[in-house]
Design a protein around this motif. Sequence first.
Motif, short mmCIF file in Angstrom:
data_model
loop_
_atom_site.label_atom_id
_atom_site.label_comp_id
_atom_site.label_asym_id
_atom_site.label_seq_id
_atom_site.Cartn_x
_atom_site.Cartn_y
_atom_site.Cartn_z
N THR A 153 74.10 23.07 41.22
CA THR A 153 74.13 22.90 42.68
C THR A 153 73.66 24.16 43.39
O THR A 153 73.01 24.08 44.45
CB THR A 153 75.54 22.52 43.14
N SER A 154 73.93 25.32 42.81
CA SER A 154 73.45 26.57 43.43
C SER A 154 71.93 26.62 43.46
O SER A 154 71.33 27.17 44.39
CB SER A 154 74.02 27.79 42.68
N VAL A 155 71.30 26.03 42.45
CA VAL A 155 69.84 26.01 42.40
C VAL A 155 69.27 25.22 43.57
O VAL A 155 68.32 25.65 44.24
CB VAL A 155 69.36 25.42 41.05
N VAL A 156 69.86 24.04 43.86
CA VAL A 156 69.35 23.24 44.96
C VAL A 156 69.84 23.76 46.31
O VAL A 156 69.17 23.55 47.33
CB VAL A 156 69.67 21.74 44.77
N ALA A 157 70.98 24.44 46.32
CA ALA A 157 71.41 25.08 47.57
C ALA A 157 70.40 26.15 47.98
O ALA A 157 70.07 26.29 49.17
CB ALA A 157 72.80 25.69 47.40
N LEU A 188 71.62 16.14 42.71
CA LEU A 188 72.31 17.11 43.55
C LEU A 188 71.46 17.51 44.76
O LEU A 188 71.99 17.75 45.85
CB LEU A 188 72.70 18.34 42.73
N ALA A 189 70.14 17.57 44.57
CA ALA A 189 69.25 17.82 45.70
C ALA A 189 69.37 16.69 46.72
O ALA A 189 69.37 16.92 47.94
CB ALA A 189 67.81 17.97 45.23
N ALA A 190 69.47 15.46 46.23
CA ALA A 190 69.64 14.31 47.12
C ALA A 190 70.98 14.37 47.84
O ALA A 190 71.08 14.05 49.03
CB ALA A 190 69.51 13.01 46.33
N LEU A 191 72.03 14.78 47.12
CA LEU A 191 73.35 14.93 47.74
C LEU A 191 73.28 15.89 48.92
O LEU A 191 73.77 15.59 50.02
CB LEU A 191 74.36 15.44 46.71
N LEU A 192 72.67 17.05 48.72
CA LEU A 192 72.59 18.04 49.80
C LEU A 192 71.71 17.54 50.94
O LEU A 192 71.93 17.92 52.10
CB LEU A 192 72.09 19.38 49.26
N ALA A 193 70.73 16.71 50.63
CA ALA A 193 69.91 16.12 51.69
C ALA A 193 70.72 15.14 52.52
O ALA A 193 70.60 15.10 53.75
CB ALA A 193 68.69 15.44 51.09
N VAL A 237 59.60 17.41 50.34
CA VAL A 237 59.63 16.93 48.96
C VAL A 237 60.34 17.98 48.12
O VAL A 237 59.98 19.17 48.16
CB VAL A 237 58.22 16.69 48.39
N VAL A 238 61.34 17.55 47.37
CA VAL A 238 61.98 18.42 46.38
C VAL A 238 61.58 17.86 45.02
O VAL A 238 62.06 16.79 44.61
CB VAL A 238 63.50 18.47 46.54
N GLU A 239 60.69 18.56 44.34
CA GLU A 239 60.13 18.09 43.07
C GLU A 239 60.97 18.64 41.93
O GLU A 239 61.07 19.84 41.74
CB GLU A 239 58.68 18.56 42.95
N CYS A 240 61.55 17.73 41.13
CA CYS A 240 62.51 18.14 40.10
C CYS A 240 62.11 17.70 38.70
O CYS A 240 62.94 17.78 37.78
CB CYS A 240 63.90 17.58 40.43
N THR A 241 60.88 17.24 38.51
CA THR A 241 60.48 16.77 37.18
C THR A 241 59.67 17.79 36.41
O THR A 241 59.75 17.86 35.18
CB THR A 241 59.64 15.48 37.28
#
Length: 348
Positions: A153-157, A188-193, A237-241
Motif C-alpha cells: 500500500t505504501s507503494v501506491v500511496a 490497492l491502487a484502485a482502493l486508494l482511487a 492511468v496506474v499501470e501495474c502489469t
Amino acid sequence: MRAVTVTPGVPNSLQLTEDWPEPAPEEGAILVEALAVGICGTDHEIISGAYGEAPPGQDRLVLGHESLGRVVEDPTGALQPGDLVAGIVRRPDPVPCPNCAVDEWDMCRNGQYTEHGIKGLSGYARERWRVQPKFAVGLDPCLASVGMLLEPTSVVAKAWDHIERIGRRAEWKPQTVLVTGAGPIGLLAALLATQRELSVHVLDRATTGPKPDLVRSLGATYHTSKVTELDFEPDVVVECTGAPVVVLDAMFQAGPTGIVCLTGVSSGGRTIDLDAGALNRDLVLENNVVFGSVNANRRHWELAAEALSRADQGWLNSLISRRVPVEAYADAYTSGPDDIKVVLDFTA
C-alpha cells in the motif's frame, strides 16, 4: 529462532533455518515479535536466483519485506509493548546522496541503499526482528489481520502522492482512473482511487477467480478487453502489469493532460513494433505525463497506514488468499492460480 532464508544467486535454495541468530542490538532498539509476512513477486524472483544480496559477511539472506509484528520492547518510548508495527523496507545509502540525506530514500540517486529481505539487510521472515524508531510504523489495532499489506500500500500511496503533485501543474479535476492489472498493487491502487471518490476502472486478463468480485466490491468497473478497446480516455492511468504492450497502450489511451504512472517492472528481452513518432505527438500535443514510481519513504508509509485503517476490513481480508504456517513455508512460496496475496503466518 526460525527464519526463512535463501542463498542469493542460487536458484531454489529456500529453506527454513531453525537456528538463526537473534537480531543484533545494532539493528534497532525496538524488539518485535513477528506475526506475519506477505509474499510477492520480488520474493519469487529472489528464490529463482535472479537477484538478492545477503548482508555483508553472510552467505544467506532472510526473506520478507512485507512485515507485520507486535512490539516486545521499546526503550525509546516511540511505541509501547503490544503495539502493532511494520518495518520500513529501504534504508538510505551511507554517502548519502541528496535525496537520502533528506529521508527521501525512495528517490535514491546512487543505488547504494539497502533493503530488508532484498538487498544487504536481513528480512522480516524470522520470529523476532529489531528496527530503529525512524523506520517503525505503528498500526491501528484494526489492522491486526491485514497489516502486512502496508508495504504494497505504501507503494501506491507514493504513486498517488506523485500523481497529485504532477496534477497541480495546472487546473486539474480528474474524474476517471484506469488501473491495469488486478494483482495486489493494482487492487490497492484502485482502493486508494475509490477513497478519492474517482470513477475507477480496473483491467485484467482474469475472467474467473476472485479478481472481478474484488473490483466490483469497491464500486469499480472490471474490464477484460484490451486497453485500446476501452470506450473512454482516463485522466489517470496506474499501470501495474509491466507488460510492454499494456504499458504502451496505456500511454496512447490516456486523455488530454493525462497522467500515466508506471509501477509494474518489465522483465525486458521482448521487442515490439512501436510508432514512436505517434506516441511522441500524442504526449506532447495533449500535455501528458508518463513517470515511473517505486518504493516509498516514511511519509508514504504513514499515508498508507491511514488509508488501510479507513478501508473496509472485510475487503482487505479478502485480498489474503492463503495464510500458511511457517512449518509449511514451501507451500507459501508456491504460487496458486487464484492467489492474490499469500501470507506466511508466524502465529499458527
